[in-house]
Design an enzyme around this catalytic site. Structure first.
Site, PDB file in Angstrom:
ATOM      1  N   SER A 184       0.844  -1.190   0.000  1.00 14.49           N
ATOM      2  CA  SER A 184       0.000   0.000   0.000  1.00 14.49           C
ATOM      3  C   SER A 184       0.886   1.247   0.000  1.00 14.49           C
ATOM      4  O   SER A 184       1.629   1.473  -0.947  1.00 14.49           O
ATOM      5  CB  SER A 184      -0.960  -0.033   1.190  1.00 14.49           C
ATOM      6  OG  SER A 184      -1.969   0.943   1.043  1.00 14.49           O
ATOM      7  N   ASP A 410      -9.008  -6.258  -4.383  1.00 13.26           N
ATOM      8  CA  ASP A 410      -8.635  -5.102  -3.567  1.00 13.26           C
ATOM      9  C   ASP A 410      -9.761  -4.069  -3.611  1.00 13.26           C
ATOM     10  O   ASP A 410     -10.084  -3.545  -4.677  1.00 13.26           O
ATOM     11  CB  ASP A 410      -7.339  -4.496  -4.098  1.00 13.26           C
ATOM     12  CG  ASP A 410      -6.723  -3.469  -3.157  1.00 13.26           C
ATOM     13  OD1 ASP A 410      -7.484  -2.729  -2.500  1.00 13.26           O
ATOM     14  OD2 ASP A 410      -5.483  -3.402  -3.072  1.00 13.26           O
ATOM     15  N   HIS A 446      -7.060  -6.064   0.073  1.00 10.78           N
ATOM     16  CA  HIS A 446      -5.980  -5.083   0.106  1.00 10.78           C
ATOM     17  C   HIS A 446      -4.820  -5.587   0.959  1.00 10.78           C
ATOM     18  O   HIS A 446      -4.950  -5.725   2.187  1.00 10.78           O
ATOM     19  CB  HIS A 446      -6.487  -3.759   0.645  1.00 10.78           C
ATOM     20  CG  HIS A 446      -5.468  -2.660   0.580  1.00 10.78           C
ATOM     21  ND1 HIS A 446      -4.872  -2.272  -0.598  1.00 10.78           N
ATOM     22  CD2 HIS A 446      -4.933  -1.882   1.550  1.00 10.78           C
ATOM     23  CE1 HIS A 446      -4.012  -1.305  -0.354  1.00 10.78           C
ATOM     24  NE2 HIS A 446      -4.035  -1.046   0.937  1.00 10.78           N
TER      25      HIS A 446
END
Length: 518
Positions: A184, A410, A446
């Site tokens: 991320s 995601d 995610h």
């Protein structure tokens, strides 16, 4: 060096102040930590398997410095295993607005030293308890570009230099290899290091990278914008029903029904076909509304201009649209009324970064205003924190290796964003697979999720690629379906696709192979 000698060197008087261009250090503290025992799960130690730590001792070197002619303060920590150092350094990336030094990420640093790495991370110039407005805006309400540049890139280069310097001062030797691990925000950080500071790390794992920062943060608000336009905020069960129907429709197209969509490119599901379908929502019977179908479609297609032109990617059809951090989440009260609950990263970015007012009302945005917000974000911030420069020539030429995975489910960062970046790199260098490989993980959310394929060996694969020349032809992964059935699979490097051989046990990875192209 024996334990007693190294432990005695864990002192601010024994460790040299690093020489970092443009930086002035005003604090270096070293403290010895002994008998650390901890279990670090995969959720905290992304890109890795879980780690059990028993009775570990390490030296924590904490540094604070300022950039000359600026009022910032940046903090870096370097954790040095006393008697288990493997000769390598690992930079540990952050998440959200945090560059790296925050409570959850200290678990990742524990995982790193538990595996023998000297771990290094930075706060990027602001602490974990600060709001975005605290460091992105000046006291006059203007954008603090120095602070943003430090967070976006400069502090990351500094941290690599600091880590290597402290390691040499403490152990007497520089690290043989230096690696980066992040997802991320940490994935974005890894890519900016490859793009702007190619000498910083030998190998980089940059997963679910928050690149195209300016686009995906505003794009992530699009389903909430549609809710506001419709003045309709569906119950989570409506959107979950639509998502589950999409998965059921597309699941078997890869030859195996296992509860995940392995290739979203083959899936075209019409949510409007469900309008009027009755479902039981926690004891309340209701029909799927057109608004719920509109919002699901908005999440899947992504934002569009007033002329119907696509502005950015949407998320995968199997993405969870209703979890607290998802882009189509709502909050419902006991009286059965609901309001939108936007992802805080998106809402804060628009309020603080674009409107420059933390209390800016997002509820009344018109379509034209939304498009203007999107364009302003791209124009103003793309060059600073967009992190989408596809020219990795310098990183390639110095022998660097880069791996990334992105979950196809995601719900925050569209996986097609990473695919687009990889394709852009490939357009410059057709031999991109010689140094950079992308793995798209079916069913995974995610960075990490209970469902879907999580490639827990990707960092180990990076080390083998850098040090032994072992090319990662695929990555093993496991997941469990809703019935508790365990599956072993492989994830293939894009654009290859894992394909079922048609006759083997579908729960075994030996029944799948990588097929070139798509």
């Amino acid at each position: 060096m024996p334990f007693s000698s190294l432990s005695s060197r864990c002192s601010s008087h024994s460790i040299h102040i690093p020489d970092v261009p443009g930086a002035s250090f005003h604090s270096l503290q070293a403290s010895l930590v002994t008998n650390l025992s901890s279990y670090v799960g995969e959720y905290y130690y992304l890109n890795h398997k879980s780690v059990q730590i028993d009775n570990l001792s390490f030296c924590n070197v904490s540094l604070a410095y300022m950039h000359r002619d600026q009022t910032d303060q940046t903090n870096v920590q370097v954790w040095l295993p006393i008697d288990t150092w493997n000769g390598r350094m690992m930079g540990v990336g952050g998440g959200g607005w945090q560059a790296g030094l925050y409570p959850e990420n200290f678990m990742a640093m524990q995982g790193a030293i538990g595996q023998g790495y000297a771990a290094v991370s930075t706060d990027g110039g602001h602490s974990a308890d600060q709001n975005l407005s605290d460091w992105l805006l000046t006291t006059h309400g203007d954008i603090d570009y120095s602070s943003l540049n430090n967070f976006a890139a400069i502090s990351l280069s500094d941290t690599s230099i600091i880590g290597k310097s402290i390691i040499k001062s403490f152990y007497g030797n520089s690290p043989k290899y230096s690696y980066w691990s992040g997802c991320s925000q940490g994935g974005r950080q890894g890519l900016v290091l490859a793009q702007r500071y190619p000498e910083a790390y030998d190998g980089i794992v940059a997963s679910a990278p928050a690149i195209n920062w300016s686009e995906f943060l505003v794009g992530g608000f699009w389903p909430q914008f549609i809710m506001n336009q419709l003045d309709a905020y569906p119950l989570s069960c409506e959107l979950d029903f639509i998502t589950n129907a999409a998965v059921a429709s597309c699941d078997g197209r890869d030859g195996v029904e296992d509860g995940i969509i392995s290739n979203g490119d083959l899936c075209n599901f019409d949510p409007y076909s469900l309008i009027g379908t009755t479902l039981n929502c926690d004891g309340r019977w209701l029909n799927i509304s057109r608004a719920a179908a509109d919002i699901a479609m908005a999440a899947w297609l992504g934002p569009i201009s007033t002329n119907g032109i696509s502005l950015w990617h949407g998320v995968g059809l199997d993405s969870n649209l209703t979890s607290p951090s998802s882009i189509a989440s709502t909050h419902c009260y006991s009286n059965e009324t609901c309001i939108g609950s936007p992802n805080i990263l998106s809402s804060e970015w628009i309020q603080v970064g674009i409107a420059r007012h933390p209390g800016f009302n997002l509820r009344n945005l018109t379509h034209a205003q939304y498009v203007q917000v999107f364009e302003t974000s791209v124009q103003q911030y793309g060059p600073i924190i967009g992190t989408h420069d596809p020219d990795l020539t310098a990183f390639r030429d110095r022998g660097g290796k880069l791996l990334t995975y992105h979950g196809l489910a995601d719900p925050i960062i569209p996986y097609k964003s990473t695919r687009q970046y990889y394709q852009a790199v490939a357009s410059i260098d057709p031999d991109v697979r010689q140094f950079f490989r992308l793995f798209e993980a079916p069913g995974m959310g995610h960075c990490w999720s209970m469902s879907g394929l999580y490639p827990s060996t990707i960092f180990d694969a990076m080390v083998s690629w850098v040090e032994e020349g072992v090319v990662p032809e695929n990555l093993p992964a496991v997941f469990s379906d809703r019935d508790g059935v365990n599956y072993e699979r492989i994830i293939c490097p894009y654009p290859e696709q894992a394909v079922y051989n048609g006759h083997g046990d579908p729960t075994m990875k030996s029944s799948f192979y990588c097929l070139a192209g798509r």
